[in-house]
Design a protein around this motif. Structure first.
Motif, PDB file in Angstrom:
ATOM      1  N   GLU A 152       0.664  -1.306  -0.194  1.00 37.27           N
ATOM      2  CA  GLU A 152      -0.031   0.156   0.081  1.00 37.27           C
ATOM      3  C   GLU A 152       0.927   1.332   0.123  1.00 37.27           C
ATOM      4  N   GLU A 153       2.013   1.271   0.784  1.00 39.25           N
ATOM      5  CA  GLU A 153       2.983   2.432   0.782  1.00 39.25           C
ATOM      6  C   GLU A 153       3.872   2.393  -0.331  1.00 39.25           C
ATOM      7  N   THR A 154       4.252   1.206  -0.779  1.00 40.70           N
ATOM      8  CA  THR A 154       5.345   1.377  -2.038  1.00 40.70           C
ATOM      9  C   THR A 154       4.694   1.694  -3.364  1.00 40.70           C
ATOM     10  N   LEU A 155       3.444   1.264  -3.637  1.00 36.82           N
ATOM     11  CA  LEU A 155       2.842   1.320  -4.970  1.00 36.82           C
ATOM     12  C   LEU A 155       2.801   2.764  -5.460  1.00 36.82           C
ATOM     13  N   PRO A 156       2.486   3.686  -4.777  1.00 32.79           N
ATOM     14  CA  PRO A 156       1.968   5.200  -4.636  1.00 32.79           C
ATOM     15  C   PRO A 156       3.493   5.896  -4.953  1.00 32.79           C
ATOM     16  N   THR A 157       4.411   5.552  -4.181  1.00 34.10           N
ATOM     17  CA  THR A 157       5.724   6.122  -4.166  1.00 34.10           C
ATOM     18  C   THR A 157       6.490   5.667  -5.442  1.00 34.10           C
ATOM     19  N   LEU A 158       6.468   4.617  -5.770  1.00 32.62           N
ATOM     20  CA  LEU A 158       7.052   4.269  -7.048  1.00 32.62           C
ATOM     21  C   LEU A 158       6.502   5.102  -8.164  1.00 32.62           C
ATOM     22  N   ALA A 159       5.019   5.062  -8.280  1.00 29.39           N
ATOM     23  CA  ALA A 159       4.498   5.498  -9.423  1.00 29.39           C
ATOM     24  C   ALA A 159       4.709   7.033  -9.638  1.00 29.39           C
ATOM     25  N   LYS A 160       5.531   7.739  -8.432  1.00 26.92           N
ATOM     26  CA  LYS A 160       6.054   9.108  -8.819  1.00 26.92           C
ATOM     27  C   LYS A 160       7.498   9.158  -9.493  1.00 26.92           C
ATOM     28  N   ILE A 161       7.949   7.902  -9.812  1.00 26.24           N
ATOM     29  CA  ILE A 161       9.176   8.036 -10.540  1.00 26.24           C
ATOM     30  C   ILE A 161       8.867   8.432 -11.883  1.00 26.24           C
ATOM     31  N   PRO A 162       9.480   9.604 -12.441  1.00 28.01           N
ATOM     32  CA  PRO A 162       9.077  10.190 -13.633  1.00 28.01           C
ATOM     33  C   PRO A 162       9.185   8.907 -14.935  1.00 28.01           C
ATOM     34  N   GLN A 163      10.367   8.315 -14.967  1.00 28.21           N
ATOM     35  CA  GLN A 163      10.603   7.484 -15.865  1.00 28.21           C
ATOM     36  C   GLN A 163       9.906   5.891 -15.713  1.00 28.21           C
ATOM     37  N   LEU A 164       9.082   5.673 -14.936  1.00 29.39           N
ATOM     38  CA  LEU A 164       8.557   4.422 -14.406  1.00 29.39           C
ATOM     39  C   LEU A 164       7.762   3.945 -15.674  1.00 29.39           C
ATOM     40  N   SER A 165       8.175   2.893 -16.257  1.00 25.84           N
ATOM     41  CA  SER A 165       7.589   2.140 -17.345  1.00 25.84           C
ATOM     42  C   SER A 165       7.068   0.928 -16.984  1.00 25.84           C
ATOM     43  N   GLY A 166       7.205   0.355 -15.835  1.00 27.56           N
ATOM     44  CA  GLY A 166       6.630  -1.006 -15.271  1.00 27.56           C
ATOM     45  C   GLY A 166       7.344  -1.403 -13.965  1.00 27.56           C
ATOM     46  N   MET A 167       6.751  -2.555 -13.506  1.00 26.16           N
ATOM     47  CA  MET A 167       7.297  -3.164 -12.387  1.00 26.16           C
ATOM     48  C   MET A 167       6.985  -4.619 -12.196  1.00 26.16           C
ATOM     49  N   THR A 168       8.027  -5.563 -11.590  1.00 24.50           N
ATOM     50  CA  THR A 168       7.601  -6.972 -11.485  1.00 24.50           C
ATOM     51  C   THR A 168       7.897  -7.132 -10.212  1.00 24.50           C
ATOM     52  N   PRO A 169       6.736  -6.829  -8.967  1.00 26.09           N
ATOM     53  CA  PRO A 169       7.059  -7.277  -7.561  1.00 26.09           C
ATOM     54  C   PRO A 169       7.696  -8.613  -7.357  1.00 26.09           C
ATOM     55  N   TRP A 170       8.282  -8.887  -6.248  1.00 31.13           N
ATOM     56  CA  TRP A 170       8.818 -10.166  -5.834  1.00 31.13           C
ATOM     57  C   TRP A 170       7.825 -10.884  -4.842  1.00 31.13           C
ATOM     58  N   ILE A 171       7.152 -11.762  -5.020  1.00 35.66           N
ATOM     59  CA  ILE A 171       6.863 -12.590  -6.314  1.00 35.66           C
ATOM     60  C   ILE A 171       5.451 -13.123  -6.184  1.00 35.66           C
ATOM     61  N   LEU A 172       5.124 -14.078  -7.286  1.00 34.43           N
ATOM     62  CA  LEU A 172       3.976 -14.463  -7.595  1.00 34.43           C
ATOM     63  C   LEU A 172       3.471 -15.358  -6.455  1.00 34.43           C
ATOM     64  N   THR A 173       4.364 -16.464  -6.154  1.00 37.52           N
ATOM     65  CA  THR A 173       4.228 -17.592  -5.280  1.00 37.52           C
ATOM     66  C   THR A 173       5.294 -17.708  -4.392  1.00 37.52           C
ATOM     67  N   ASP A 174       5.026 -18.254  -3.090  1.00 39.55           N
ATOM     68  CA  ASP A 174       6.108 -18.749  -2.264  1.00 39.55           C
ATOM     69  C   ASP A 174       6.911 -19.863  -2.960  1.00 39.55           C
ATOM     70  N   PHE A 175       8.259 -19.830  -2.615  1.00 36.29           N
ATOM     71  CA  PHE A 175       9.054 -20.811  -3.472  1.00 36.29           C
ATOM     72  C   PHE A 175      10.205 -21.476  -2.199  1.00 36.29           C
ATOM     73  N   ARG A 176      10.538 -22.503  -2.556  1.00 37.69           N
ATOM     74  CA  ARG A 176      11.717 -23.300  -1.868  1.00 37.69           C
ATOM     75  C   ARG A 176      12.842 -22.442  -1.736  1.00 37.69           C
ATOM     76  N   SER A 177      13.368 -22.352  -0.574  1.00 40.64           N
ATOM     77  CA  SER A 177      14.946 -22.048  -0.561  1.00 40.64           C
ATOM     78  C   SER A 177      15.534 -22.487   0.598  1.00 40.64           C
ATOM     79  N   PRO A 178      16.824 -22.955   0.373  1.00 43.75           N
ATOM     80  CA  PRO A 178      17.417 -23.360   1.611  1.00 43.75           C
ATOM     81  C   PRO A 178      18.051 -22.208   2.580  1.00 43.75           C
ATOM     82  N   ARG A 179      17.851 -21.236   2.157  1.00 43.05           N
ATOM     83  CA  ARG A 179      18.329 -19.803   2.861  1.00 43.05           C
ATOM     84  C   ARG A 179      17.227 -19.474   3.865  1.00 43.05           C
TER      85      ARG A 179
END
Length: 610
Positions: free
Chosen positions: A543-570
Motif C-alpha cells: 500500500e505504501e510502496t506502490l504510490p511512491t514508485l508511481a512518482k518516478i518520472p521514467q517509470l514504465s513497469g514493475m515486477t514485484p517479488w513474487i507471485l508465489t512462495d518458493f523453496r529456498s534453503p536460505r
C-alpha cells in the motif's frame, strides 16, 4: 552454417568423437517419440560409476570395465561380478526433479544416473535420429547403447545430440549421468536464493529427421518497416546447398520461396501489408510453415515491434506500462520444479488474474511452455540467465558458460512474440571485471537479436547525505535499454511508514522498471500491520510502496517479488519460513494473501494498454 563445437578431442574405445550439436529450432512443434515416464536410477555420491579408484573417468579409458555405469553391464555368468543393475533399481519420473520425488533426496547435491530402455518401431536407416532434452540440472553426460553422445552444462536450457549411428530397431538404452553440485566458477554460482533441484527436469524426446532438414529459422516484423517480415533459415545435411524452401503463411495469403546458398543458409524478406500485429489485448498469431522436398516444420508466430523512446517503452509504437510480476519455476501445490503446460497455465493464469500484461521469469530460463503460453495469452515476457549475485567475473570459462546459456535461450525463444526483454544479470556487485563481463554479454545478445531490449536487475542505494533520496549509480545502466533495479525499502532496512518520503532520482533518459520489491508473510498469519511475517504487514508495504514508485518520472513497469512462495534453503525460520521464501502473493498451498488484492487493485486503475 552447421558448426560443431568439439567437447573432447580424443577417440575413445567406448565412444565415438562427440560434439555439442546446434539446437533444433522449434523441436516443440515437431513430431517426436517421448521418453518421458519412469526411468531407473542409481544414486552415486562417490561417483564410482564415472571414475575408477584412481579418479580417472571411465569414459576416457580404453578399457572401462563393468564398473562404468554407462555400459549397463550384465554378468556373463554366475562367476562374473557386476556391482550395479539398473533394471532392479528404483525409478524416478521424467520430467521431474529428484528432490521432490524422494524424501531422502530433498537436499541431495551430487551425481545420480538415469537409465531408460526404448525401441524404434519403424526404424529407418535412411533417417537421422536426434535425442533432445528440454533441460537437465546441471551437468549431463549422455550415453546411448554404451557410447557417449556428449556433455551439456547448464540447468535450464535445451540441448540435443544426433545418435543415428548408434541405434537399432529394438533394445536400445539411454543412460544419463546428472550432477547438480554447485561450484564457484559455474553459472549460477554456489549461492542462490532458490532450490537447487537436480535431475532431468524437462522432457526427453527422440526426433526422426530427414537426411537434410530445416535446422534453424527466425521470422520477425522488421524493426523499420512494419509491413515487412524479415528473417533467415538454415538447413542441415548433405543436400543443403541450392535447395528451394517454401514459406507459407495462409492467414496472410503468403507463399514465398527462397533458395539456400552453398552453406544451406537463406535470408527471408516477405511484404505483409495486411498483417495484424500482436498486442497484449489481441495476441494475434499466424500459422507459418517452412518446407522442402524432404522436410516440413510448422510454427505459430506473432509479429510485433518493441522499442524505447526516451523513458517510454513502445509496443508497435504505442506506449505501454508493464504491469508485471516475478515468477519462479515451481508448482507450488504439487511441489518441485514446474515442467508441464498445466503448470504454466496455473502460474500465468494467476498472473492474468492479478491484472498483469507482463511477467519476469526469474532467475533462469523457464520451461518453453511458459513463453509459448504467454504468446497465446498476450503476456509480455522478461527472460534472464542465472548470472546471479557473485559470479567469478574474471574467469573466462565462467563467462563462456554464461554466454552459452544466453545463446541457447535466445535460440529457443527468438520466434516468440511475447519475449521482449533479455536480462543479463540480477543483483551483481559492481567492479570493472563485472562491467566487462555484462557488457560482453549485452553485445553478444545484440549481435544475435537486435529486435528485443536488454536490461539487468541492478540495485539502488541512498544518496550520500540524504537517506530518503535513492539513486542508481551503475555504469552498466549506460549499456542497457531499460534501467531496472530491485528495491526493498521497508523490508531490508527502512520503515514502511517512511516510504511516502522516499524518492528516486534517476539521471538517465531511459525507461525504468522496478524489477523487485516486497515483503514476506506467512499465509494465514494475521496481526498488526507493523508486525513482521503477517499478511497485514505485507499488505501495508504494498500500500505504501506502490504510490511512491508511481512518482518516478521514467517509470514504465514493475515486477514485484513474487507471485508465489518458493523453496529456498536460505529461509529456515521454523515458524514463518520452513524452507520457503515467503514473499509470494500466493502461498505454497495456492491460497492468495491480502497483498495479492492490493496489487490487483493498483493494476486495475493504473497504466495503459496499446
Amino acid at each position: 552454417m552447421k558448426k560443431l563445437i568439439p567437447l573432447l578431442l580424443m577417440l575413445l574405445a567406448s565412444t565415438q568423437l562427440f560434439s555439442q550439436e546446434n539446437l533444433l529450432q522449434n523441436a516443440y512443434s515437431r513430431d517426436g517419440s517421448t521418453l518421458n515416464g519412469r526411468w531407473n536410477y542409481i544414486l552415486d555420491p562417490y561417483e564410482s560409476g564415472f571414475y575408477n579408484y584412481r579418479r580417472e573417468p571411465h569414459d576416457q579409458s580404453e578399457n572401462p570395465g563393468a564398473g562404468a555405469y554407462f555400459l549397463n553391464s550384465k554378468p556373463k555368468d554366475e562367476t562374473d561380478r557386476v556391482e550395479y543393475d539398473f533394471d532392479v533399481a528404483p525409478t524416478l519420473v521424467v520430467p521431474g526433479d529428484w528432490n521432490s520425488q524422494k524424501e531422502n533426496l530433498l537436499y541431495y547435491e551430487g551425481t545420480l544416473w538415469y537409465k531408460k530402455s526404448f525401441d524404434i518401431p519403424d526404424f529407418d536407416a535412411k533417417k537421422r535420429y536426434y535425442l533432445h532434452f528440454g533441460a537437465v540440472n546441471y551437468f549431463a553426460d549422455v550415453y546411448v547403447n554404451g557410447k557417449k553422445l556428449g556433455t551439456h552444462r547448464g540447468g535450464f536450457t535445451p540441448f540435443n545430440f544426433e545418435m543415428t549411428e548408434l541405434l537399432k530397431a529394438k533394445d536400445n538404452f539411454v543412460i544419463v549421468r546428472v550432477d547438480n553440485k554447485r561450484a564457484a566458477d559455474e553459472v549460477p554460482t554456489v549461492s542462490t536464493d532458490w532450490w537447487n533441484y537436480g535431475g532431468i527436469t524437462r522432457g526427453v524426446t527422440i526426433y526422426e529427421l530427414s537426411q537434410t532438414f530445416i535446422e534453424d529459422y527466425n521470422l520477425q516484423l522488421d524493426t523499420k518497416n512494419p509491413s515487412l517480415l524479415t528473417g533467415s533459415l538454415q538447413l542441415n545435411g548433405p543436400a543443403k546447398a541450392d535447395t528451394r524452401v517454401e514459406i507459407s503463411i495462409p492467414g496472410l495469403k503468403i507463399k514465398k520461396s527462397v533458395t539456400t546458398d552453398a552453406e544451406g543458409f537463406a535470408t527471408i524478406e516477405i511484404p505483409a501489408k495486411k498483417l495484424v500485429r500482436w498486442t497484449t489485448t489481441n495476441p494475434k498469431r499466424y500459422a507459418v510453415t517452412l518446407s522442402t522436398d524432404s522436410d516440413e516444420i510448422s510454427d505459430t508466430i506473432g509479429f510485433r515491434n518493441i522499442a524505447t523512446k526516451g523513458s517510454d517503452i513502445l509496443l508497435n509504437k504505442d506506449k505501454i506500462f508493464l504491469k508485471g510480476i516475478s515468477i519462479h519455476e515451481e508448482n507450488v501445490m504439487r511441489g518441485g520444479r514446474a515442467y508441464s503446460m498445466e503448470d504454466a497455465r496455473v502460474l500465468l493464469g494467476w498472473a492474468k488474474e492479478l491484472g498483469c500484461n507482463f511477467v519476469r521469469l526469474a532467475h533462469y530460463p523457464h520451461n518453453e511452455n511458459m513463453v509459448r503460453l504467454a504468446d497465446e495469452l498476450g503476456l509480455l515476457v522478461w527472460e534472464e540467465i542465472p548470472v546471479y549475485w557473485t559470479i567469478d567475473w574474471e574467469n573466462s570459462k565462467t563467462y563462456n558458460r554464461a554466454e552459452t546459456q544466453l545463446k541457447e535461450v535466445i535460440a529457443r525463444d527468438k520466434n516468440r512474440a511475447s519475449v521482449i526483454i533479455w536480462s543479463m544479470a540480477n543483483e551483481t556487485p559492481q567492479s570493472d571485471a563485472r562491467l566487462k563481463f555484462l557488457t560482453d554479454l549485452a553485445n553478444t545478445t545484440k549481435s544475435l537479436d537486435s529486435t528485443r531490449l536488454i536490461t539487468a536487475a541492478l540495485e539502488d542505494h541512498p544518496s550520500e547525505g540524504n537517506k530518503d533520496k535513492m539513486v542508481i549509480e551503475d555504469k552498466f545502466a549506460e549499456v542497457v535499454d531499460i534501467v531496472s533495479f530491485n528495491q526493498y525499502y521497508g523490508w531490508y532496512g527502512g520503515a514502511i511508514e517512511n516510504l511516502k518520503n522516499i524518492r528516486w532520482e534517476i539521471d538517465i533518459d531511459k525507461p525504468v522498471i522496478i524489477s523487485e520489491f516486497g515483503a514476506a508473510a506467512l499465509q494465514g498469519n494475521h496481526g498488526n500491520k507493523t508486525e513482521m511475517w503477517t499478511e497485514e504487514n505485507q499488505e501495508y508495504l504494498y500500500e505504501e510502496t506502490l504510490p511512491t514508485l508511481a512518482k518516478i518520472p521514467q517509470l514504465s513497469g514493475m515486477t514485484p517479488w513474487i507471485l508465489t512462495d518458493f523453496r529456498s534453503p536460505r529461509r529456515m525460520h521454523d515458524v514463518y519460513q520452513n524452507g520457503y521464501n515467503r514473499k509470494g502473493l500466493i502461498s505454497e498451498t495456492g491460497d492468495k494473501k491480502k497483498a495479492f488484492y492490493t496489487l490487483q487493485d493498483f493494476y486495475d486503475g493504473f497504466g495503459n494498454e496499446p
